[in-house]
Design a protein around this motif. Structure first.
Motif: not given
Length: 131
Positions: A52, A55-57, A59, A85-88, A91, A93
């Motif tokens: 993970p 991944i943050t930030g 988008t 889109r991205a989800s921690v 995981k 993207i």
């Protein structure tokens, strides 16, 4: 640096996609993100990141992708796109391609045709095929 959108990003969730096996390397900033292909189409890709981290930030960010597909003689592609889109938590993207080379479009068309040929009789023809 986040991308400034001149128009709203095109969402491709309802386009035809195919499940394909392969690995992916996403380059955006200093830390590369490694993962596996979840599904892909001519307009973009969903991937599952190995970790993970990073991944943050993502988008809205521009990314460079190195795809290594396992099917049909292990093809490689280098593509550019931006993260939708991205989800921690999951995981996952989702990345839309900015442009794609003709050989990539031809490869996707071959994958989709092969998936349709192997589709079970009486199935509903969902948007997602498996290869």
């Amino acid at each position: 640096v986040a991308m400034t959108w001149h128009k709203t990003p095109c969402e491709w969730r309802h386009s035809v996609r195919v499940n394909a096996r392969g690995s992916i390397l996403v380059r955006c900033g200093a830390r590369p993100i490694y993962g596996r292909i979840h599904d892909l189409g001519s307009g973009g890709i969903n991937m599952h990141a190995d970790l993970p981290f990073g991944i943050t930030g993502l988008t809205g960010r521009c990314v460079h992708l190195d795809l290594q597909l396992d099917a049909f003689s292990a093809r490689r592609f280098a593509l550019d796109g931006h993260v939708l889109r991205a989800s921690v938590a999951t995981k996952i993207i989702a990345i839309a391609f900015d442009t794609v080379p003709c050989d990539y479009e031809d490869f996707i068309q071959d994958l989709l045709l092969a998936a349709v040929e192997h589709q079970r009789p009486g199935s509903t023809g969902e948007h997602l095929f498996t290869m």
